[in-house]
Design a protein around this motif. Structure first.
Motif, PDB file in Angstrom:
ATOM      1  N   ASP A  81       0.824  -1.170  -0.013  1.00 48.13           N
ATOM      2  CA  ASP A  81       0.009  -0.132   0.048  1.00 48.13           C
ATOM      3  C   ASP A  81       0.904   1.203  -0.157  1.00 48.13           C
ATOM      4  O   ASP A  81       0.697   2.245  -0.745  1.00 48.13           O
ATOM      5  N   GLU A  82       1.921   1.218   0.910  1.00 43.86           N
ATOM      6  CA  GLU A  82       2.808   2.329   0.856  1.00 43.86           C
ATOM      7  C   GLU A  82       3.465   2.620  -0.403  1.00 43.86           C
ATOM      8  O   GLU A  82       3.637   3.675  -0.795  1.00 43.86           O
ATOM      9  N   ALA A 379      -1.101  12.096   9.839  1.00 44.27           N
ATOM     10  CA  ALA A 379      -0.705  10.745   9.554  1.00 44.27           C
ATOM     11  C   ALA A 379      -0.788  10.693   8.012  1.00 44.27           C
ATOM     12  O   ALA A 379      -0.189   9.626   7.685  1.00 44.27           O
ATOM     13  N   GLY A 380      -1.601  11.254   7.379  1.00 44.77           N
ATOM     14  CA  GLY A 380      -1.755  10.982   6.091  1.00 44.77           C
ATOM     15  C   GLY A 380      -2.338   9.509   5.561  1.00 44.77           C
ATOM     16  O   GLY A 380      -2.847   8.673   6.497  1.00 44.77           O
ATOM     17  N   ARG A 381      -2.642   9.303   4.468  1.00 47.19           N
ATOM     18  CA  ARG A 381      -3.513   7.920   3.954  1.00 47.19           C
ATOM     19  C   ARG A 381      -2.537   7.335   2.784  1.00 47.19           C
ATOM     20  O   ARG A 381      -1.820   7.887   2.130  1.00 47.19           O
ATOM     21  N   ASN A 382      -2.593   5.994   2.748  1.00 52.98           N
ATOM     22  CA  ASN A 382      -2.138   5.171   1.814  1.00 52.98           C
ATOM     23  C   ASN A 382      -3.089   4.985   0.807  1.00 52.98           C
ATOM     24  O   ASN A 382      -2.764   4.578  -0.521  1.00 52.98           O
ATOM     25  N   TYR A 383      -4.242   5.057   0.864  1.00 49.61           N
ATOM     26  CA  TYR A 383      -5.309   4.934  -0.196  1.00 49.61           C
ATOM     27  C   TYR A 383      -6.501   6.016   0.227  1.00 49.61           C
ATOM     28  O   TYR A 383      -6.510   6.457   1.271  1.00 49.61           O
ATOM     29  N   SER A 428      -0.037   4.154   9.198  1.00 53.27           N
ATOM     30  CA  SER A 428       0.348   3.587  10.620  1.00 53.27           C
ATOM     31  C   SER A 428       0.717   4.740  11.447  1.00 53.27           C
ATOM     32  O   SER A 428       1.855   5.394  11.155  1.00 53.27           O
ATOM     33  N   ALA A 429       0.235   5.092  12.479  1.00 55.47           N
ATOM     34  CA  ALA A 429       0.668   6.301  13.588  1.00 55.47           C
ATOM     35  C   ALA A 429       2.048   5.919  13.834  1.00 55.47           C
ATOM     36  O   ALA A 429       3.109   6.757  13.713  1.00 55.47           O
TER      37      ALA A 429
END
Length: 471
Positions: A81-82, A379-383, A428-429
């Motif tokens: 995902d990353e 934290a942002g998002r991966n998707y 992930s935090a």
């Protein structure tokens, strides 16, 4: 004597219509034009007299070649995902860096795409020379976070009080429920050509004390260092900021067509050294003042409603904004300045929220070269939100909320649980915190452990409300 000659001075709009571009020469041209006016010249003759002083069009600026101006990466890849997310971020950031004004760039650990290829990503930073890019601070200008130390207050009492005074969702407060807006600030709005529309001034009044929707929140927790209760709010400049963005993009597009037609529309800019650039920079500072006042209004109303004493410090920082340092304009899209004195009210401390089940970090910026002096904003998002919903399968938002926030008091102002704001929708935090440390982007001074929070909730789109009303 014709109407053309009686009491109608030549204005800057006349000069623009005649082909003169605003700049340092404008005051001299206006003075000359109005001297001719005083001598009885008509507009047609004045235009002819000034025609020789129309500056030739500037040479257009070509796009840079891909990779000509590199950007630094402060982000790790640990799973597929990353990898997919970082690949998209690299692709869009590479295109952004082709913009002719850009001198440097960086991405943060919370980076994720924010639009079509060539749009600055969330967690992106670019430094531009003599240029302000409205699209690089986005419509949510001055999105920001503020914290208040509330002493030994009961967290539940604080959250109850906050829920009774704050306002989430689209639009502003109804008549009779509005917060006071500084009349002095509204007067200054009216003096700025980017902010002086009746609609903008009206929204500045109606939207005071509101937090909008999406990922905006009101968070209550306890300091791990002191044990004291703290409240954190997250929101931007609401309607007034969105209106400024729209006007700024319109003006930037006019300059893009003149200066760099090859540049993507979302990366259009306003030259900082022209009249429009100076006015836009001032408008940004006024929107910043309004946004800080908005945070303060919600914090103070909560304090008064909960009848709190023993107050400690209160500070804030923004992350969708433009900052001037030396001769460059730094655009942080979801990135927080981390150098001393970036603003008159900077304290040296900034906040990094992660997700509703994790602490809010209180950090001291490290002003690293690899981050262009910035740190992450979250934290942002991966998707995407829709991909998160797809991955939920048959699990309901309520079930996911219970599983991911056990023991926390999480409330949604509109009632419906917005699953796209639950912890599993974010990166992930622990990974983000580890990258902040490994890249030296900030020094963590405290953790505000969560008690609970208020989110906007699953707010129906405005067009659904309109349709329901018609029925």
């Amino acid at each position: 004597m014709s109407k053309d000659l009686q009491g109608y001075p030549v204005t800057g709009d006349h000069l623009k219509d005649w082909g003169h571009r605003p700049g340092k020469q404008f005051p001299t041209l206006l003075a000359k034009a109005n001297d001719l006016r005083a001598e009885g010249y008509g507009l047609v003759r004045i235009r002819a007299e000034l025609a020789s002083e129309i500056a030739p069009p500037p040479a257009t600026m070509a796009l840079r070649t891909p990779g000509e101006i590199p950007f630094t990466e402060n982000i790790d890849v640990e799973h597929p995902d990353e990898q997919h997310n970082v690949s998209k971020v690299r692709e869009t950031m590479t295109a952004v860096m082709q913009t002719p004004t850009i001198a440097a760039g960086a991405i943060m650990p919370d980076a994720c795409p924010a639009g079509p290829i060539g749009t600055i990503p969330v967690g992106g930073v670019v430094a531009a020379r003599n240029a302000i890019h409205p699209g690089m601070h986005s419509a949510d200008i001055c999105c920001s976070v503020m914290i208040s130390d509330l002493g030994n207050a009961d967290p539940k009492a604080v959250l109850d009080a906050a829920q009774s005074v704050t306002h989430f969702g689209p639009g502003g407060r109804a008549q009779g429920k509005r917060f006071t807006t500084s009349l002095k600030l509204l007067d200054v709005f009216r003096e700025n050509p980017f902010l002086n529309s009746p609609k903008t001034v009206r929204m500045a009044q109606e939207h005071m004390g509101t937090q909008g929707d999406g990922n905006h929140f009101l968070f209550v927790g306890r300091s791990r260092k002191t044990g004291r209760t703290a409240m954190v709010t997250h929101h931007g400049s609401r309607g007034p900021g969105a209106a400024l963005y729209k006007t700024g993009m319109h003006v930037a597009e006019r300059f893009r067509k003149q200066l760099s037609p090859e540049t993507a529309k979302q990366n259009a800019w306003i030259p900082a050294d022209v009249e429009e650039g100076r006015d836009y920079w001032e408008a940004l500072q006024l929107i910043r003042k309004w946004t800080k006042a908005n945070h303060n209004a919600i914090h103070q109303a909560t304090v008064e409603t909960a009848k709190l004493g023993d107050m400690g410090d209160r500070f804030w920082n923004e992350h969708n904004f433009v900052f001037k340092r030396d001769d460059l304009f730094y655009h942080g899209k979801g990135a927080t300045p981390a150098w001393d004195g970036y603003a008159m009210d900077a304290t040296g401390l900034t906040l990094i929220p992660l997700n509703m089940s994790e602490p809010v970090l209180v950090v001291r910026g490290q002003d690293t070269k690899n981050g262009l002096g910035f740190s992450p904003h979250g934290a942002g998002r991966n998707y995407s939100r829709s991909e998160h919903k797809r991955r939920m399968g048959a699990v309901t938002p309520e079930q996911l909320l219970a599983a991911e926030t056990e023991g926390l008091d999480v409330r949604f102002h509109a009632g419906g649980v917005d699953a796209s704001e639950l912890p599993s929708s974010y990166k992930s935090a622990d990974s983000v915190v580890a990258q902040i440390k490994s890249y030296g982007l900030a020094e963590i001074e405290d953790y505000i452990d969560p008690y609970g929070c208020i989110m906007a909730g699953d707010v129906p789109p405005f067009w659904k409300n309109k349709r329901k009303g018609r029925r």
